[in-house]
Motif scaffolding. Structure first.
Motif, PDB file in Angstrom:
ATOM      1  N   PRO A 201       5.983 107.347  44.849  1.00  0.00           N
ATOM      2  CA  PRO A 201       5.682 105.811  44.302  1.00  0.00           C
ATOM      3  C   PRO A 201       4.460 105.888  43.340  1.00  0.00           C
ATOM      4  O   PRO A 201       3.555 106.671  43.879  1.00  0.00           O
ATOM      5  CB  PRO A 201       5.244 105.274  45.759  1.00  0.00           C
ATOM      6  N   TRP A 202       4.489 105.023  42.502  1.00  0.00           N
ATOM      7  CA  TRP A 202       3.459 104.578  41.658  1.00  0.00           C
ATOM      8  C   TRP A 202       3.143 103.244  41.267  1.00  0.00           C
ATOM      9  O   TRP A 202       2.116 103.023  40.523  1.00  0.00           O
ATOM     10  CB  TRP A 202       3.668 105.525  40.348  1.00  0.00           C
ATOM     11  N   TRP A 203       4.088 102.305  41.686  1.00  0.00           N
ATOM     12  CA  TRP A 203       4.074 101.024  41.301  1.00  0.00           C
ATOM     13  C   TRP A 203       2.835 100.430  41.872  1.00  0.00           C
ATOM     14  O   TRP A 203       2.273 100.482  43.016  1.00  0.00           O
ATOM     15  CB  TRP A 203       5.162 100.095  41.650  1.00  0.00           C
ATOM     16  N   SER A 204       2.000  99.665  41.089  1.00  0.00           N
ATOM     17  CA  SER A 204       0.664  98.994  41.641  1.00  0.00           C
ATOM     18  C   SER A 204       0.629  97.665  40.528  1.00  0.00           C
ATOM     19  O   SER A 204       1.431  97.699  39.520  1.00  0.00           O
ATOM     20  CB  SER A 204      -0.297  99.767  41.582  1.00  0.00           C
ATOM     21  N   PRO A 205      -0.111  96.827  40.824  1.00  0.00           N
ATOM     22  CA  PRO A 205      -0.479  95.703  40.046  1.00  0.00           C
ATOM     23  C   PRO A 205      -0.670  96.268  38.428  1.00  0.00           C
ATOM     24  O   PRO A 205      -0.421  95.265  37.677  1.00  0.00           O
ATOM     25  CB  PRO A 205      -1.431  95.030  40.646  1.00  0.00           C
ATOM     26  N   THR A 206      -1.073  97.255  38.284  1.00  0.00           N
ATOM     27  CA  THR A 206      -2.051  97.627  36.903  1.00  0.00           C
ATOM     28  C   THR A 206      -1.010  98.694  36.316  1.00  0.00           C
ATOM     29  O   THR A 206      -1.230  99.283  35.308  1.00  0.00           O
ATOM     30  CB  THR A 206      -3.304  98.165  37.150  1.00  0.00           C
ATOM     31  N   ALA A 207      -0.002  99.406  37.067  1.00  0.00           N
ATOM     32  CA  ALA A 207       0.862 100.453  36.627  1.00  0.00           C
ATOM     33  C   ALA A 207       2.059  99.848  35.883  1.00  0.00           C
ATOM     34  O   ALA A 207       2.495  98.788  36.251  1.00  0.00           O
ATOM     35  CB  ALA A 207       1.356 101.330  37.788  1.00  0.00           C
ATOM     36  N   ASP A 208       2.727 100.820  35.022  1.00  0.00           N
ATOM     37  CA  ASP A 208       3.984 100.104  34.417  1.00  0.00           C
ATOM     38  C   ASP A 208       5.073 100.991  34.961  1.00  0.00           C
ATOM     39  O   ASP A 208       5.273 102.279  35.210  1.00  0.00           O
ATOM     40  CB  ASP A 208       3.858 100.823  32.782  1.00  0.00           C
ATOM     41  N   SER A 209       5.776 100.083  35.752  1.00  0.00           N
ATOM     42  CA  SER A 209       6.951 100.593  36.922  1.00  0.00           C
ATOM     43  C   SER A 209       7.945 100.946  36.071  1.00  0.00           C
ATOM     44  O   SER A 209       8.917 101.481  36.694  1.00  0.00           O
ATOM     45  CB  SER A 209       7.289  99.425  37.791  1.00  0.00           C
ATOM     46  N   HIS A 210       8.154 100.832  34.715  1.00  0.00           N
ATOM     47  CA  HIS A 210       9.348 101.228  33.729  1.00  0.00           C
ATOM     48  C   HIS A 210       9.223 102.589  33.363  1.00  0.00           C
ATOM     49  O   HIS A 210      10.469 103.210  32.977  1.00  0.00           O
ATOM     50  CB  HIS A 210       9.605 100.377  32.727  1.00  0.00           C
ATOM     51  N   THR A 211       7.952 103.271  33.117  1.00  0.00           N
ATOM     52  CA  THR A 211       7.898 104.571  32.771  1.00  0.00           C
ATOM     53  C   THR A 211       7.215 105.459  34.007  1.00  0.00           C
ATOM     54  O   THR A 211       6.390 105.255  34.591  1.00  0.00           O
ATOM     55  CB  THR A 211       6.608 104.613  31.748  1.00  0.00           C
TER      56      THR A 211
END
Length: 334
Positions: A221-231
């Motif tokens: 997991p790396w998704w967060s409000p500031t992360a780019d979930s597509h890369t």
């Protein structure tokens, strides 16, 4: 409950191209009502065809048109199954085009799309879309056969059934990934039908790209409000790269792609994901800059793949979560 909502990666808009309808001959119509299912078909007599009519490569077989209405209070799924068949099996090439038109409650055509087939002696077109109560859909089908004495007949068929998008309100932790993905496709097409936009067609290669991305996000997991979930920061993959790696739209082409992502817990449902994609406010605080909504309602996108995975893509790894990815595409090979 926490939800990470990712922004649009690619969204190319396009113009809807309209064309005048070709005339259809009168035909025998058969109507049957099965309660929640209605079926109509028309089947003209075998014809010799007209050489070169409408720019046809062979002899043009004038088909027929059938129309059906969505009654009651529930949205409807419309299926088209049309066929061109020759009178004798002489080994001649045939092609057919079947056009679905979307008709509003006032009787005006709001849009259309074509599907075609090609074969020897016969071919069949299958298509599916969604319309709202009070709306109608029609199918017109015409064919072309090779020059010669072999005659042909074009049969138009249309089936309408009520659709409540099975599994839409079932938590993804309580149904199969395939069932949840099917509900996502249905819900997205219901949204498109409200605006007279042609339904997205499920595409297994886009399914592969979307599912692979969802699995990778849950595994690391790396998704967060500031992360780019597509890369993906671990592999460097992007949505365009993943779609290409899935071998969608090979060869010389015009290609349009887009991606939506969502993760939430506890126990998110397909409807929850689609509702958020459609209704959240964009960067400027209005619905106008909601990129997810634009993707779902983009008439320039025709194919859809969905990946649904149990687990959280959020860096905090929330329990009983689900992760959803939509990969959209439109491919013209020439």
């Amino acid at each position: 409950m926490r939800a990470i909502r990712a922004t649009i990666l690619v969204a190319l808009t396009g113009l809807a191209v309209m064309a005048s309808a070709q005339p259809a001959s009168a035909a025998l119509a058969e109507n049957e009502d099965y309660g929640t299912v209605a079926f109509k078909t028309c089947m003209p007599d075998y014809q010799t065809g007209v050489q070169g009519q409408y720019g046809a490569w062979g002899t043009f077989i004038s088909g027929c048109t059938v129309q059906i209405q969505c009654t009651g209070s529930a949205p409807c799924r419309v299926s088209n199954r049309s066929m061109l068949v020759t009178e004798s099996w002489g080994g001649g090439r045939v092609t057919m085009n079947a056009r679905i038109r979307y008709i509003n409650s006032a009787g005006a055509v709001t849009g259309w799309r074509d599907k075609s087939c090609e074969g020897t002696n016969w071919c069949r077109v299958d298509d599916e879309t969604y319309i709202q109560p009070g709306q109608s859909a029609s199918v017109e089908c015409n064919g072309v056969r090779a020059n010669g004495a072999n005659r042909g007949r074009s049969r138009c068929g249309i089936i309408i059934t009520r659709s409540a998008c099975t599994g839409a309100d079932t938590p993804v932790t309580q149904q199969t990934a395939t069932a949840a993905a099917r509900a996502i496709v249905c819900l997205a097409n219901m949204e498109r039908s409200r605006y007279g936009i042609a339904a997205l067609v499920p595409h297994w290669l886009l399914d592969d790209a979307a599912t692979g991305h969802a699995k990778a996000a849950v595994a690391n997991p790396w998704w967060s409000p500031t992360a780019d979930s597509h890369t993906n920061p671990f592999t460097g993959s992007t949505s365009a790269g993943r779609i290409a790696a899935a071998r969608y739209c090979l060869g010389p082409k015009t290609l349009t792609t887009a991606e939506n992502t969502y993760t939430a817990g506890p126990n998110p449902t397909p409807r929850q994901a689609v509702n958020w994609w459609m209704t959240h406010l964009g960067p400027d605080g209005t619905i106008n800059t909601n990129g997810h909504r634009k993707n779902i309602l983009n008439p320039a996108l025709s194919d859809l793949g969905v990946g649904v995975v149990n687990g959280s893509a959020d860096v905090n790894r929330y329990a009983q979560s689900g992760t959803f990815v939509q990969d959209f595409g439109h491919c013209i090979n020439y």
